[in-house]
Design a protein around this motif. Structure first.
Motif, PDB file in Angstrom:
ATOM      1  N   LEU A   1       0.828  -1.217   0.000  1.00 11.02           N
ATOM      2  CA  LEU A   1       0.000   0.000   0.000  1.00 11.02           C
ATOM      3  C   LEU A   1       0.857   1.258   0.000  1.00 11.02           C
ATOM      4  N   ASN A   2       2.060   1.161   0.576  1.00  8.30           N
ATOM      5  CA  ASN A   2       2.923   2.339   0.688  1.00  8.30           C
ATOM      6  C   ASN A   2       4.372   1.869   0.761  1.00  8.30           C
ATOM      7  N   GLU A   3       5.008   1.875  -0.401  1.00 10.24           N
ATOM      8  CA  GLU A   3       6.330   1.262  -0.552  1.00 10.24           C
ATOM      9  C   GLU A   3       7.350   1.787   0.453  1.00 10.24           C
ATOM     10  N   GLY A   4       7.253   3.076   0.782  1.00 12.53           N
ATOM     11  CA  GLY A   4       8.227   3.716   1.668  1.00 12.53           C
ATOM     12  C   GLY A   4       8.232   3.147   3.077  1.00 12.53           C
ATOM     13  N   ALA A   5       7.158   2.443   3.456  1.00 16.55           N
ATOM     14  CA  ALA A   5       7.086   1.892   4.817  1.00 16.55           C
ATOM     15  C   ALA A   5       8.232   0.911   5.078  1.00 16.55           C
ATOM     16  N   ARG A   6       8.693   0.227   4.020  1.00 17.61           N
ATOM     17  CA  ARG A   6       9.755  -0.782   4.184  1.00 17.61           C
ATOM     18  C   ARG A   6      11.027  -0.207   4.798  1.00 17.61           C
ATOM     19  N   ASP A   7      11.309   1.075   4.479  1.00 15.77           N
ATOM     20  CA  ASP A   7      12.553   1.710   4.932  1.00 15.77           C
ATOM     21  C   ASP A   7      12.638   1.846   6.453  1.00 15.77           C
ATOM     22  N   TRP A   8      11.521   1.689   7.145  1.00 17.27           N
ATOM     23  CA  TRP A   8      11.510   1.889   8.593  1.00 17.27           C
ATOM     24  C   TRP A   8      11.358   0.587   9.362  1.00 17.27           C
ATOM     25  N   MET A   9      11.528  -0.524   8.656  1.00 17.05           N
ATOM     26  CA  MET A   9      11.299  -1.827   9.276  1.00 17.05           C
ATOM     27  C   MET A   9      12.583  -2.599   9.546  1.00 17.05           C
ATOM     28  N   LEU A  10      12.645  -3.178  10.735  1.00 15.77           N
ATOM     29  CA  LEU A  10      13.663  -4.153  11.088  1.00 15.77           C
ATOM     30  C   LEU A  10      12.865  -5.386  11.529  1.00 15.77           C
ATOM     31  N   PHE A  11      13.396  -6.579  11.299  1.00 18.61           N
ATOM     32  CA  PHE A  11      12.628  -7.795  11.588  1.00 18.61           C
ATOM     33  C   PHE A  11      13.223  -8.527  12.784  1.00 18.61           C
ATOM     34  N   GLY A  12      12.363  -8.895  13.726  1.00 14.05           N
ATOM     35  CA  GLY A  12      12.833  -9.398  15.018  1.00 14.05           C
ATOM     36  C   GLY A  12      13.111 -10.891  15.049  1.00 14.05           C
ATOM     37  N   HIS A  13      12.207 -11.684  14.518  1.00 13.85           N
ATOM     38  CA  HIS A  13      12.291 -13.127  14.736  1.00 13.85           C
ATOM     39  C   HIS A  13      11.692 -13.893  13.557  1.00 13.85           C
ATOM     40  N   GLN A  14      12.400 -14.895  13.107  1.00 14.04           N
ATOM     41  CA  GLN A  14      11.850 -15.763  12.059  1.00 14.04           C
ATOM     42  C   GLN A  14      11.076 -16.893  12.705  1.00 14.04           C
ATOM     43  N   SER A  15       9.797 -16.931  12.431  1.00  8.70           N
ATOM     44  CA  SER A  15       8.876 -17.876  13.048  1.00  8.70           C
ATOM     45  C   SER A  15       9.093 -19.289  12.542  1.00  8.70           C
ATOM     46  N   ALA A  16       8.643 -20.239  13.353  1.00 13.21           N
ATOM     47  CA  ALA A  16       8.632 -21.633  12.932  1.00 13.21           C
ATOM     48  C   ALA A  16       7.552 -21.877  11.870  1.00 13.21           C
TER      49      ALA A  16
ATOM     50  N   ALA B   1      13.983  -9.458   3.861  1.00 11.68           N
ATOM     51  CA  ALA B   1      14.199  -9.222   5.292  1.00 11.68           C
ATOM     52  C   ALA B   1      14.946 -10.387   5.928  1.00 11.68           C
ATOM     53  N   GLU B   2      15.873 -10.053   6.822  1.00 15.36           N
ATOM     54  CA  GLU B   2      16.623 -11.071   7.555  1.00 15.36           C
ATOM     55  C   GLU B   2      16.446 -10.807   9.051  1.00 15.36           C
ATOM     56  N   PRO B   3      15.602 -11.570   9.720  1.00 20.56           N
ATOM     57  CA  PRO B   3      15.327 -11.292  11.139  1.00 20.56           C
ATOM     58  C   PRO B   3      16.553 -11.500  12.026  1.00 20.56           C
ATOM     59  N   LEU B   4      16.539 -10.832  13.161  1.00 19.40           N
ATOM     60  CA  LEU B   4      17.650 -10.926  14.109  1.00 19.40           C
ATOM     61  C   LEU B   4      17.714 -12.292  14.774  1.00 19.40           C
ATOM     62  N   LEU B   5      16.566 -12.883  15.069  1.00 21.20           N
ATOM     63  CA  LEU B   5      16.512 -14.113  15.850  1.00 21.20           C
ATOM     64  C   LEU B   5      15.829 -15.252  15.096  1.00 21.20           C
ATOM     65  N   GLN B   6      16.245 -16.472  15.407  1.00 20.52           N
ATOM     66  CA  GLN B   6      15.557 -17.688  14.959  1.00 20.52           C
ATOM     67  C   GLN B   6      15.506 -18.606  16.162  1.00 20.52           C
ATOM     68  N   LEU B   7      14.482 -18.455  16.978  1.00 17.41           N
ATOM     69  CA  LEU B   7      14.399 -19.228  18.219  1.00 17.41           C
ATOM     70  C   LEU B   7      13.267 -20.244  18.190  1.00 17.41           C
ATOM     71  N   ASN B   8      12.738 -20.484  16.978  1.00 15.14           N
ATOM     72  CA  ASN B   8      11.690 -21.487  16.823  1.00 15.14           C
ATOM     73  C   ASN B   8      10.412 -21.117  17.588  1.00 15.14           C
ATOM     74  N   MET B   9      10.193 -19.821  17.804  1.00 15.51           N
ATOM     75  CA  MET B   9       8.979 -19.348  18.451  1.00 15.51           C
ATOM     76  C   MET B   9       7.849 -19.284  17.408  1.00 15.51           C
ATOM     77  N   ARG B  10       6.618 -19.413  17.887  1.00 17.88           N
ATOM     78  CA  ARG B  10       5.445 -19.310  17.006  1.00 17.88           C
ATOM     79  C   ARG B  10       4.234 -18.910  17.828  1.00 17.88           C
ATOM     80  N   LEU B  11       4.384 -17.862  18.599  1.00 20.54           N
ATOM     81  CA  LEU B  11       3.332 -17.453  19.525  1.00 20.54           C
ATOM     82  C   LEU B  11       2.577 -16.222  19.083  1.00 20.54           C
TER      83      LEU B  11
END
Lengths: 343, 343
Positions: free
Chosen positions: B264-279, B292-302
């Protein structure tokens, strides 16, 4: 480790207001600490980081990106509070102890450092054994002594290391223990690339060829191609395990010391959790041999205990969630209604 | 983002007492925040988490492991302090706001929740559009309104979600936007396995077949197979980006809302950091589309924002290291002496 507390913690995890298993590795961490501390709701109140420093004769062969003077310069930086591990120790309100296991440039004048120099650095292991049998034993003993001196109530141990050239020593030590060629493990360390990396590979491969005939035990591997700080960390891990202090292992060099510790005392493995998978290529091989899956992969390759220290917050959050979340009963939340026939 | 501060932060990273690049992703995070905050030494002082909750008509088809009553039960748990995100918000001294975007069971009596119900849950999108065009717009507006109401000085935004069935909605929404079959993304959500998972796959595939002809835009995808909380999160991300508030994106559902926001608004991507890659298997596809490359991969899915909240300490440590470490000059530490010809 205490089986009853472990089972109690597992049961608690399954009663917390979340789908079972949905906190992933955070659940496993909490259950591990329950077993280690012998209580269903474990806590970390007095984590300790000890940085072991020493120099390496093999740097004469040009295998490191930094001059040997940096080892002592960094010791000053650790105690002055400017190094990465200093910042992280403050961030976590974690104890930080610095141990001189043998620097090339004498530094006994430095206050705030525990001085236990085995020698003014190891010998150049591309030409001869890095240390004598007595020195190897002395290095192991330093680690045990430091653990015995930790404040009463210390409940987590992180070992860090500092020593220009110690990626080379760890590479050869791991390769020797795992019976792999050095080339299967060698990497840039703190920043050796291109032609210099090729040279480092050749030096380490030649060192392995020289040393191989003298190595029939893990202790002999430490003597031939190890380092004083590597021995001290292995000794510290073994004693921490004997005293029931959980260990959060750092990157490639600390993990290689962990591998040595487990070779010398198999039971030490039961007290280890791994903090961070290093960018250094040899780390994956060492972790595999230890059947270890680190909490973080942040592409760090600094040492000093920095990867494990960064992971400490993950452990703390795991315990906070485990201890503080409401159960389904406490919160009057409905449990799962679909349980698959396949389960 | 401010290019001059970004360059200043990069220069600072290369002067700190460590090998350049050796803090890996922690360096990248610090440099990003420098660009976002327009200062070489960025800080996070007032992070905010907002959990958006809503219900989903498609649960009538038996696609979730938990009964729909859980959505409101969990709202109570959030404000009572017993849910995972409640614990993590306390741990980080992070603001926690809970927004009712439309629960199936009315809950306007709940104090401490912001009530903006669009309707009593979406329609069953296996049979008809999940919501009208007006409702989709209303959902987006809720998110923008909430961002506008955040305390002045809020400097990090985490969106969480709660809604029984919303993994199904996110799966279809992501599949629709990425033009993939639902089967390429579908997973267990909070715990659907075996026969039940097979049934969920069939329901979602049928929903996609029904909806496809009505979808020619991202907003129409939200109408057909989305959810109120998904729309609200997308609206919040867009407004946060417009106001220059960095976004730490949570798992699969939040990332799908991020994907919608960027459509919807391409510019929004510039302000995003990704926290965790879900299971959850669909997450990898959504992250790939967002580069996007998230900071964490802890197998969370909550969900609930819990993965991003766990990653907040990684961000804080990245900034502490960046701001507090000594430079080579400050600490009188020697720099690199080997610079490869290959570099």
């Amino acid at each position: 480790p205490d089986f009853r507390s472990e089972q109690g913690a597992l049961a608690r995890q399954n009663e917390l207001t979340k789908p079972p298993g949905s906190l992933g590795m955070l659940e496993e961490v909490a259950i591990k600490f329950a077993a280690w501390q012998g209580q269903v709701k474990p806590q970390i109140q007095l984590p300790q980081c000890v940085v072991f420093a020493a120099d390496h004769g093999v740097v004469a062969q040009g295998v490191s990106a930094f001059p040997q003077a940096v080892t002592v310069e960094m010791l000053k930086n650790f105690i002055a509070g400017g190094a990465a591990i200093s910042v992280l120790a403050r961030f976590h309100q974690m104890g930080l102890t610095v141990v001189n296991c043998g620097t090339a440039i004498p530094c006994e004048y430095l206050q705030g450092v525990i001085h236990r120099p085995v020698a003014a650095g190891t010998e150049d292991f591309s030409l001869q054994a890095a240390m004598t049998n007595e020195q190897a034993q002395q290095a192991l003993d330093i680690g045990a002594e430091i653990i015995d001196q930790l404040e009463v109530g210390s409940d987590l141990f992180i070992a860090g290391e500092m020593g220009i050239g110690n990626t080379s020593a760890a590479t050869c030590l791991a390769a020797m223990i795992l019976d792999l060629p050095a080339t299967a493990l060698v990497g840039p360390g703190t920043g050796v690339t291109g032609e210099n990396l090729h040279h480092k590979q050749q030096v380490l491969a030649a060192s392995m060829r020289r040393a191989k005939e003298f190595v029939e035990s893990p202790l002999q591997a430490l003597e031939q191609v190890g380092g004083f700080e590597l021995g001290a960390i292995a000794g510290a891990y073994i004693r921490a395990a004997q005293r029931g202090i959980p260990i959060l292992v750092d990157g490639f060099i600390a993990s290689t010391a962990a591998l040595l510790a487990v070779q010398l005392n198999e039971g030490a493995r039961d007290w280890m959790l791994f903090g961070h998978q290093s960018a250094e290529p040899g780390h994956a091989r060492v972790l595999e041999a230890l059947d270890a899956e680190p909490l973080l992969q942040l592409n760090m390759r600094l040492g000093e205990g920095s990867g494990a220290a960064t992971a400490l917050t993950i452990v703390k959050q795991a315990l906070a969630l485990h201890n503080e979340m409401a159960t389904f009963a406490e919160a009057s939340v409905s449990g799962q209604h679909l349980v698959s026939e396949a389960e």
